[in-house]
Write a protein that holds these residues in place. Structure first.
Motif, PDB file in Angstrom:
ATOM      1  N   ASP A 153     117.888 -82.110   1.684  1.00 23.72           N
ATOM      2  CA  ASP A 153     117.173 -81.999   2.965  1.00 23.72           C
ATOM      3  C   ASP A 153     117.103 -80.581   3.521  1.00 23.72           C
ATOM      4  OD1 ASP A 153     116.530 -84.854   3.526  1.00 23.72           O
ATOM      5  OD2 ASP A 153     118.702 -85.044   3.362  1.00 23.72           O
ATOM      6  N   TYR A 154     118.250 -79.889   3.544  1.00 21.02           N
ATOM      7  CA  TYR A 154     118.275 -78.563   4.158  1.00 21.02           C
ATOM      8  C   TYR A 154     119.117 -77.608   3.324  1.00 21.02           C
ATOM      9  CZ  TYR A 154     116.522 -81.008   8.276  1.00 21.02           C
ATOM     10  OH  TYR A 154     115.773 -81.775   9.134  1.00 21.02           O
ATOM     11  N   PHE A 155     118.761 -76.319   3.424  1.00 23.87           N
ATOM     12  CA  PHE A 155     119.507 -75.272   2.729  1.00 23.87           C
ATOM     13  C   PHE A 155     119.765 -74.140   3.709  1.00 23.87           C
ATOM     14  CE2 PHE A 155     117.522 -77.724  -0.531  1.00 23.87           C
ATOM     15  CZ  PHE A 155     118.490 -77.806  -1.512  1.00 23.87           C
ATOM     16  N   ILE A 156     121.023 -73.727   3.778  1.00 21.54           N
ATOM     17  CA  ILE A 156     121.447 -72.682   4.706  1.00 21.54           C
ATOM     18  C   ILE A 156     121.507 -71.352   3.956  1.00 21.54           C
ATOM     19  CG2 ILE A 156     123.150 -72.014   6.419  1.00 21.54           C
ATOM     20  CD1 ILE A 156     121.847 -74.851   6.800  1.00 21.54           C
ATOM     21  N   LEU A 157     120.680 -70.412   4.368  1.00 25.04           N
ATOM     22  CA  LEU A 157     120.611 -69.107   3.719  1.00 25.04           C
ATOM     23  C   LEU A 157     121.455 -68.080   4.474  1.00 25.04           C
ATOM     24  CD1 LEU A 157     116.763 -68.887   2.984  1.00 25.04           C
ATOM     25  CD2 LEU A 157     118.577 -69.661   1.442  1.00 25.04           C
ATOM     26  N   PRO A 158     121.924 -67.043   3.772  1.00 27.77           N
ATOM     27  CA  PRO A 158     122.713 -66.001   4.426  1.00 27.77           C
ATOM     28  C   PRO A 158     121.917 -65.148   5.408  1.00 27.77           C
ATOM     29  CG  PRO A 158     123.092 -66.004   2.057  1.00 27.77           C
ATOM     30  CD  PRO A 158     121.906 -66.879   2.316  1.00 27.77           C
ATOM     31  N   HIS A 159     120.589 -65.034   5.170  1.00 28.47           N
ATOM     32  CA  HIS A 159     119.789 -64.109   5.978  1.00 28.47           C
ATOM     33  C   HIS A 159     118.322 -64.504   5.875  1.00 28.47           C
ATOM     34  CE1 HIS A 159     118.046 -60.234   7.313  1.00 28.47           C
ATOM     35  NE2 HIS A 159     119.208 -60.047   7.925  1.00 28.47           N
ATOM     36  N   THR A 160     117.593 -64.236   6.926  1.00 26.95           N
ATOM     37  CA  THR A 160     116.172 -64.588   6.956  1.00 26.95           C
ATOM     38  C   THR A 160     115.369 -63.869   5.873  1.00 26.95           C
ATOM     39  OG1 THR A 160     114.239 -64.760   8.413  1.00 26.95           O
ATOM     40  CG2 THR A 160     115.593 -62.761   8.616  1.00 26.95           C
ATOM     41  N   ALA A 161     115.865 -62.720   5.413  1.00 32.57           N
ATOM     42  CA  ALA A 161     115.144 -61.961   4.389  1.00 32.57           C
ATOM     43  C   ALA A 161     115.075 -62.704   3.057  1.00 32.57           C
ATOM     44  CB  ALA A 161     115.799 -60.598   4.184  1.00 32.57           C
ATOM     45  N   LEU A 162     115.913 -63.721   2.873  1.00 32.79           N
ATOM     46  CA  LEU A 162     115.907 -64.475   1.618  1.00 32.79           C
ATOM     47  C   LEU A 162     114.908 -65.642   1.627  1.00 32.79           C
ATOM     48  CD1 LEU A 162     119.720 -64.606   0.799  1.00 32.79           C
ATOM     49  CD2 LEU A 162     117.967 -63.356  -0.443  1.00 32.79           C
TER      50      LEU A 162
END
Length: 376
Positions: A153-162
């Motif tokens: 459902d969801y994926f948590i990224l380290p930074h918006t740049a990714l």
């Protein structure tokens, strides 16, 4: 009325990062009063597989780095090199996990390793589960295995740049949240440096470098400490955390007892005082694991990179260099000398702290847990 929420966090022991992220999330869920527990996926499904994965990772990344580097590079472009998802999502594993989720009345699943995501999305495909699932990345890059579990459902990224890179790898924008890498809340507290040094019974007025090699003590810690000590031209002190590397700790203690160091050296084995030790320091020498760098960034502690594990840690360096948020010695040599010089370059230290603020997400664990709790 507060809705019922019972969170399962799935991790896999391959290095310490996935488990550290899981622990940070549990710490935050506990603060919120939310029912939560952590499971090592393969320790539950197959203790033999768990040992193979853990020992295999340690051996490859410490003694066969070139093999790991080649394997990571091939996996980026050729899926035949990777462990086939069907081996992870075998019928027995699926049945076991489905039964566990039902018996434990789990309402949300968070996973810090993509192997867990493969299992969960397969259960979703067969409509065996409907609960929301959340993948949490623990590096500043997207490891090839994450592409095998994009149907969660969801994926948590380290930074918006990714986000653009994630979309190219098959994720949909609505799945992606840029909350950051979860770390303990202690790293955001930033206690007074002098007070912390007094508490640790260290000299309060000496510039201080922290040397770390992760929980298992990667790298040549003895050489790094000796190089830092030898190169520093002015009074300073070194804190070294050896983790579970008892061999390096014993050698350093012998050198200290024989009076081999020119500067003050404080030697630790495995310790849970890392937030305090970071607060006491002016810069850190560390391999660029996702968790350790996220912790240092949150603590506003300038980073000097030691030799990274090929693959994801090299990618971490590439990402952080885009923001000039780390110091990278040429060919990763002489990190001790680099740190010894950096200690007395106040302008560069300040610049690194300012640049790191563009990436640091000290409250990632809180933001992730609040988001998980509101999803149904």
């Amino acid at each position: 009325m507060k809705k019922h929420c019972n969170v399962l966090i799935l991790s896999v022991t391959a290095g310490n990062g996935h488990n550290s992220a899981a622990a940070a999330l549990k710490e935050q869920f506990d603060r919120m009063g939310t029912a939560c527990h952590i499971m090592d996926l393969f320790q539950y499904l197959s203790p033999t597989a768990a040992k193979l994965i853990s020992d295999g990772y340690d051996q490859l990344t410490k003694r066969f780095r070139l093999v790991w580097k080649i394997g990571y590079g091939v996996a980026l472009h050729d899926t035949t090199f990777k462990i086939p998802p069907r081996l992870i999502a075998s019928s027995s594993n699926l049945q076991s996990m489905e039964q566990y989720l039902h018996d434990q009345d789990v309402t949300h699943v968070v996973f810090t390793h993509p192997f867990a995501g493969v299992l969960l999305q397969t259960l979703k495909h067969y409509q065996a589960i409907t609960l929301p699932t959340f993948g949490v990345l623990t590096d500043f890059t997207i490891h090839p295995y994450w592409c095998d579990c994009t149907a969660n459902d969801y994926f948590i990224l380290p930074h918006t740049a990714l986000i653009p890179a994630a979309k190219k790898k098959g994720f949909h924008e609505k799945q992606l949240k840029d909350f950051g890498i979860p770390i303990s809340a202690a790293f955001a507290e930033r206690p007074d440096k002098i007070m912390v040094r007094e508490m640790l019974e260290m000299p309060i007025d000496l510039p201080t470098v922290l040397v770390m090699g992760g929980g298992v003590g990667y790298g040549n810690l003895v050489k790094t400490v000796q190089e830092t000590d030898h190169h520093a031209e002015y009074p300073m002190q070194i804190i070294v955390v050896c983790g579970r590397n008892t061999e390096s700790r014993d050698i350093l203690l012998q050198l200290q007892a024989s009076g081999s160091f020119s500067h003050v050296v404080h030697i630790y084995g495995f310790t849970r005082q890392v937030p305090i030790l970071m607060a006491a320091s002016d810069c850190i020498i560390t391999k660029p694991g996702g968790i350790t760098t996220a912790e240092a960034l949150a603590a506003s502690l300038p980073i000097v990179v030691s030799k990274p594990i090929p693959g994801q840690e090299e990618k971490n360096v590439d990402f952080l260099m885009q923001y000039d948020a780390i110091c990278v010695p040429e060919k990763y040599r002489f990190s001790g000398a680099c740190a010894a010089d950096l200690l007395f370059d106040t302008k560069r230290l300040k610049q690194l702290v300012q640049n790191a603020s563009q990436i640091a997400k000290p409250y990632a664990a809180r933001d992730i847990c609040e988001f998980v709790q509101q999803c149904e």
